[in-house]
Design an enzyme around this catalytic site. Structure first.
Site, PDB file in Angstrom:
ATOM      1  N   CYS A  53       0.847  -1.199   0.000  1.00 27.56           N
ATOM      2  CA  CYS A  53       0.000   0.000   0.000  1.00 27.56           C
ATOM      3  C   CYS A  53       0.878   1.243   0.000  1.00 27.56           C
ATOM      4  O   CYS A  53       1.850   1.312   0.742  1.00 27.56           O
ATOM      5  CB  CYS A  53      -0.902  -0.013   1.244  1.00 27.56           C
ATOM      6  SG  CYS A  53      -2.000   1.410   1.301  1.00 27.56           S
ATOM      7  N   CYS A  57       0.478   4.737   7.002  1.00 21.61           N
ATOM      8  CA  CYS A  57      -0.137   4.551   8.324  1.00 21.61           C
ATOM      9  C   CYS A  57       0.839   3.762   9.214  1.00 21.61           C
ATOM     10  O   CYS A  57       1.174   2.612   8.888  1.00 21.61           O
ATOM     11  CB  CYS A  57      -1.470   3.811   8.170  1.00 21.61           C
ATOM     12  SG  CYS A  57      -2.511   4.510   6.875  1.00 21.61           S
ATOM     13  N   CYS A  60       0.421  -0.026  10.309  1.00 18.84           N
ATOM     14  CA  CYS A  60      -0.114  -1.019   9.373  1.00 18.84           C
ATOM     15  C   CYS A  60       0.923  -1.960   8.767  1.00 18.84           C
ATOM     16  O   CYS A  60       1.956  -1.520   8.252  1.00 18.84           O
ATOM     17  CB  CYS A  60      -0.882  -0.301   8.263  1.00 18.84           C
ATOM     18  SG  CYS A  60      -1.790  -1.473   7.230  1.00 18.84           S
ATOM     19  N   CYS A  97     -17.138  -8.342   5.069  1.00 15.45           N
ATOM     20  CA  CYS A  97     -16.418  -7.075   4.863  1.00 15.45           C
ATOM     21  C   CYS A  97     -15.142  -7.334   4.063  1.00 15.45           C
ATOM     22  O   CYS A  97     -14.289  -8.109   4.483  1.00 15.45           O
ATOM     23  CB  CYS A  97     -16.103  -6.473   6.227  1.00 15.45           C
ATOM     24  SG  CYS A  97     -15.193  -4.928   6.097  1.00 15.45           S
ATOM     25  N   CYS A 128     -20.009  -5.123   3.096  1.00 17.67           N
ATOM     26  CA  CYS A 128     -19.227  -3.988   3.581  1.00 17.67           C
ATOM     27  C   CYS A 128     -17.902  -3.996   2.831  1.00 17.67           C
ATOM     28  O   CYS A 128     -17.379  -5.071   2.524  1.00 17.67           O
ATOM     29  CB  CYS A 128     -18.984  -4.139   5.086  1.00 17.67           C
ATOM     30  SG  CYS A 128     -17.891  -2.867   5.762  1.00 17.67           S
ATOM     31  N   CYS A 188     -19.453   2.841   8.505  1.00 20.24           N
ATOM     32  CA  CYS A 188     -18.724   2.144   9.576  1.00 20.24           C
ATOM     33  C   CYS A 188     -17.453   2.955   9.788  1.00 20.24           C
ATOM     34  O   CYS A 188     -16.590   3.005   8.901  1.00 20.24           O
ATOM     35  CB  CYS A 188     -18.411   0.723   9.128  1.00 20.24           C
ATOM     36  SG  CYS A 188     -17.340  -0.156  10.298  1.00 20.24           S
ATOM     37  N   ARG A 260     -18.188  -1.865  17.793  1.00 25.51           N
ATOM     38  CA  ARG A 260     -17.568  -3.115  17.322  1.00 25.51           C
ATOM     39  C   ARG A 260     -16.224  -3.395  17.986  1.00 25.51           C
ATOM     40  O   ARG A 260     -15.311  -2.557  17.923  1.00 25.51           O
ATOM     41  CB  ARG A 260     -17.368  -3.008  15.803  1.00 25.51           C
ATOM     42  CG  ARG A 260     -16.734  -4.228  15.137  1.00 25.51           C
ATOM     43  CD  ARG A 260     -16.642  -4.012  13.620  1.00 25.51           C
ATOM     44  NE  ARG A 260     -17.962  -3.801  13.039  1.00 25.51           N
ATOM     45  CZ  ARG A 260     -18.825  -4.779  12.761  1.00 25.51           C
ATOM     46  NH1 ARG A 260     -18.486  -6.034  12.985  1.00 25.51           N
ATOM     47  NH2 ARG A 260     -20.004  -4.504  12.259  1.00 25.51           N
TER      48      ARG A 260
HETATM   49  N1  SAM Z   1      -6.693   0.644   3.120  1.00 27.39           N
HETATM   50  C1  SAM Z   1      -7.965   0.970   3.608  1.00 27.39           C
HETATM   51  C2  SAM Z   1      -7.948   2.137   4.574  1.00 27.39           C
HETATM   52  O1  SAM Z   1      -6.963   2.345   5.269  1.00 27.39           O
HETATM   53  O2  SAM Z   1      -8.947   2.841   4.640  1.00 27.39           O
HETATM   54  C3  SAM Z   1      -8.706  -0.178   4.238  1.00 27.39           C
HETATM   55  C4  SAM Z   1      -8.023  -1.190   5.134  1.00 27.39           C
HETATM   56  S1  SAM Z   1      -7.343  -0.614   6.677  1.00 27.39           S
HETATM   57  C5  SAM Z   1      -6.356  -1.999   7.087  1.00 27.39           C
HETATM   58  C6  SAM Z   1      -8.706  -0.575   7.795  1.00 27.39           C
HETATM   59  C7  SAM Z   1      -8.451  -0.161   9.227  1.00 27.39           C
HETATM   60  O3  SAM Z   1      -7.855  -1.217   9.971  1.00 27.39           O
HETATM   61  C8  SAM Z   1      -7.525   1.012   9.496  1.00 27.39           C
HETATM   62  O4  SAM Z   1      -8.156   2.240   9.305  1.00 27.39           O
HETATM   63  C9  SAM Z   1      -7.184   0.807  10.971  1.00 27.39           C
HETATM   64  O5  SAM Z   1      -8.111   1.474  11.796  1.00 27.39           O
HETATM   65  C10 SAM Z   1      -7.298  -0.702  11.155  1.00 27.39           C
HETATM   66  N2  SAM Z   1      -5.970  -1.316  11.377  1.00 27.39           N
HETATM   67  C11 SAM Z   1      -5.035  -1.550  10.430  1.00 27.39           C
HETATM   68  N3  SAM Z   1      -3.923  -2.100  10.966  1.00 27.39           N
HETATM   69  C12 SAM Z   1      -4.161  -2.218  12.299  1.00 27.39           C
HETATM   70  C13 SAM Z   1      -3.390  -2.711  13.397  1.00 27.39           C
HETATM   71  N4  SAM Z   1      -2.157  -3.150  13.243  1.00 27.39           N
HETATM   72  N5  SAM Z   1      -3.950  -2.688  14.623  1.00 27.39           N
HETATM   73  C14 SAM Z   1      -5.217  -2.222  14.791  1.00 27.39           C
HETATM   74  N6  SAM Z   1      -5.977  -1.735  13.797  1.00 27.39           N
HETATM   75  C15 SAM Z   1      -5.463  -1.731  12.555  1.00 27.39           C
HETATM   76  C1  DTB Z   2     -11.611  -2.048  11.223  1.00 27.40           C
HETATM   77  O1  DTB Z   2     -11.860  -1.021  11.876  1.00 27.40           O
HETATM   78  N1  DTB Z   2     -10.821  -3.027  11.650  1.00 27.40           N
HETATM   79  C2  DTB Z   2     -10.689  -4.048  10.647  1.00 27.40           C
HETATM   80  C3  DTB Z   2     -11.675  -3.564   9.531  1.00 27.40           C
HETATM   81  N2  DTB Z   2     -12.106  -2.305  10.038  1.00 27.40           N
HETATM   82  C4  DTB Z   2     -11.262  -3.508   8.148  1.00 27.40           C
HETATM   83  C5  DTB Z   2      -9.298  -4.280  10.213  1.00 27.40           C
HETATM   84  C6  DTB Z   2      -8.386  -4.640  11.348  1.00 27.40           C
HETATM   85  C7  DTB Z   2      -7.026  -4.895  10.787  1.00 27.40           C
HETATM   86  C8  DTB Z   2      -6.085  -5.399  11.824  1.00 27.40           C
HETATM   87  C9  DTB Z   2      -4.744  -5.630  11.329  1.00 27.40           C
HETATM   88  C10 DTB Z   2      -4.624  -6.648  10.241  1.00 27.40           C
HETATM   89  O2  DTB Z   2      -5.158  -7.764  10.327  1.00 27.40           O
HETATM   90  O3  DTB Z   2      -3.914  -6.345   9.261  1.00 27.40           O
HETATM   91 FE1  SF4 Z   3      -2.815   1.238   3.439  1.00 25.00          FE
HETATM   92 FE2  SF4 Z   3      -2.805   0.066   5.794  1.00 25.00          FE
HETATM   93 FE3  SF4 Z   3      -3.095   2.692   5.653  1.00 25.00          FE
HETATM   94 FE4  SF4 Z   3      -5.104   1.075   4.799  1.00 25.00          FE
HETATM   95  S1  SF4 Z   3      -4.353   1.274   6.885  1.00 25.00           S
HETATM   96  S2  SF4 Z   3      -4.280   2.888   3.769  1.00 25.00           S
HETATM   97  S3  SF4 Z   3      -3.891  -0.630   3.986  1.00 25.00           S
HETATM   98  S4  SF4 Z   3      -1.268   1.536   5.012  1.00 25.00           S
END
Ligand code: SAM
Ligand code: DTB
Ligand code: SF4
Length: 329
Positions: A53, A57, A60, A97, A128, A188, A260
C-alpha cells in the site's frame, strides 16, 4: 435517550473520567434502551488485495514503506471471494467485509469490486467494503451494486492524526465519509486505541464521531495489534480498562450505533471481552484472520458466546443460503 450530535469535549471528558463502575453501569443501561443486550452482530473480514500500500499509516502491516515481512498478494479472484463469503455465511456471520490495501480504488478496479458486491449481496449477506478514499461517483456505483456499509476509520483525534499518517489528511477522511453518506450507504467508522495517544486524543476521536451530522451505524474500536517492522511495533500496550472506558463512552454518546470489538481481541481474555459487552459493545469480527493478523477464531468465539449466553444476529435467508446450509450438513 435522544440522539445528540452536539456533544462537547467537556461532556465527553466528564463521562470518561467518572468512576469505572458508574461508567459501565450507565453504558449498559443506555445499551438496554436500544438493543437486545444478549445479541451480537458478527462480521467476517477478507483481504481482497494485500500489502504494497502506498500510504504510510504507522500501525499497518500493509504499508509498502515498512519492512513488516508481510507477503503481498494481488487482487484475488471474485470466485474465491464468493467461496469465502459462503463459508462466512455458513459459520453464522451476517455481514461480509472486503478490504483492500489501496489509497483509493482506481477506475480499473471498479468493475472487479462492483461484481463482487452484487454477488456477495445475492447470497443474503450484508456487504461492507474498505478500499480507502472514495469519490462521489465511486460511492454511488458501490451503493447501486448493493453495498450496504463502507468502512473508513478516522483512526485517532484530529490533533494526533499527523503523527500517525502523513499521506492523507483528517479532512480527506471526512470527505470520504460524506461521499458515502450522500450515496445513501451506511457508515462504519471508528478508530484505534493504543497508538501512543493520550486520553485527550481518545476523547477527541469520540467527539469527532459523535458530532458527525449522522452517527456512524457501526463504530469499530480497534486495539493496536503491534506489527514488527512498523514504527509502532514497540509502543507501550494500552491498559485494557482504558479500552473499555472508550467503548463505554462510545456507547453512551452514540446510543443507536453498533460498537464493534475489532482488532486486538487475540490479546484479550474472555473476561476482558465480557466486560466490553457489559460496556455496550455489540458487534465483532469473527474468523481465524482479520486482514493480515490472527483473530480469535470461530471455535473460540462459539465457546465465548456459549459461556455468556450470547447469540449472533442472523443473516437474511435466501435460496442461495439454503444451498449453503445443505452443503454444510
Ligand atoms: N486501506 C484501507 C484504509 O486504510 O482505509 C482499508 C483497510 S485498513 C487496514 C482498515 C483499518 O484497519 C484502518 O483504518 C485501521 O483502523 C485498522 N488497522 C489496520 N492495521 C491495524 C493494526 N495493526 N492494529 C489495529 N488496527 C489496525
Ligand atoms: C476495522 O476497523 N478493523 C478491521 C476492519 N475495520 C477492516 C481491520 C483490522 C485490521 C487489523 C490488522 C490486520 O489484520 O492487518
Ligand atoms: Fe494502506 Fe494500511 Fe493505511 Fe489502509 S491502513 S491505507 S492498507 S497503510
Amino acid at each position: 435517550m435522544q440522539v445528540r450530535n452536539d456533544w462537547t469535549r467537556d461532556e465527553i471528558q466528564a463521562l470518561y473520567e467518572q468512576p469505572f463502575l458508574d461508567l459501565v453501569f450507565k453504558a449498559q443501561s443506555v445499551h438496554r434502551e436500544h438493543f437486545d443486550a444478549n445479541t451480537i452482530q458478527v462480521s467476517t473480514l477478507l483481504s481482497i488485495k494485500t500489502g504494497k500500500c502506498p500510504e504510510d499509516c504507522k500501525y499497518c502491516s500493509q504499508s509498502a514503506r515498512y519492512d513488516s515481512k508481510l507477503e503481498a498478494e494481488k487482487r484475488i479472484a471474485v470466485d474465491k471471494v464468493i467461496q469465502e463469503a459462503k463459508e462466512a455465511l455458513a459459520s453464522g456471520s451476517s455481514r461480509f467485509c472486503m478490504g483492500a490495501a489501496w489509497r483509493n480504488p482506481h477506475e480499473r478496479d471498479m468493475p472487479y469490486v462492483l461484481e463482487m458486491v452484487s454477488e456477495v449481496k445475492a447470497l443474503g449477506l450484508e456487504t461492507c467494503m474498505t478500499l480507502g478514499m472514495l469519490n462521489q461517483s465511486q460511492a454511488e456505483r458501490l451503493k447501486d451494486a448493493g453495498l450496504d456499509y463502507y468502512n473508513h476509520n478516522l483512526d485517532t483525534s484530529r490533533e494526533y492524526y499527523s503523527h500517525i499518517i502523513s499521506t492523507r489528511t483528517f479532512d480527506d477522511r471526512l470527505d470520504t465519509l460524506d461521499h458515502v453518506r450522500q450515496a445513501g450507504m451506511k457508515v462504519c467508522s471508528g478508530g484505534i486505541v493504543g497508538l501512543g495517544e493520550t486520553r485527550e486524543d481518545r476523547i477527541g476521536l469520540l467527539l469527532e464521531l459523535a458530532t458527525l451530522p449522522i452517527h456512524p451505524e457501526s463504530v469499530p474500536i480497534n486495539m493496536l495489534v503491534p506489527i514488527e517492522g512498523t514504527p509502532l511495533a514497540d509502543v507501550e500496550k494500552l491498559d485494557v480498562i482504558e479500552w473499555i472506558r472508550t467503548i463505554a463512552v462510545a456507547r453512551i454518546i452514540m446510543p443507536h450505533s453498533y460498537i464493534r470489538l475489532s482488532a486486538g481481541r487475540e490479546s484479550l481474555t474472555d473476561s476482558d471481552q465480557a466486560l466490553a459487552f457489559m460496556a455496550g459493545a455489540n458487534s465483532l469480527f469473527s474468523g481465524e484472520k482479520l486482514l493480515t493478523t490472527p483473530n480469535a477464531g470461530e471455535g473460540k468465539d462459539k465457546q465465548l458466546f456459549n459461556k455468556l449466553g450470547l447469540v449472533a444476529e442472523k443473516a437474511k435467508a435466501t435460496a442461495a443460503q439454503l444451498s449453503v446450509d445443505a452443503m454444510a450438513v
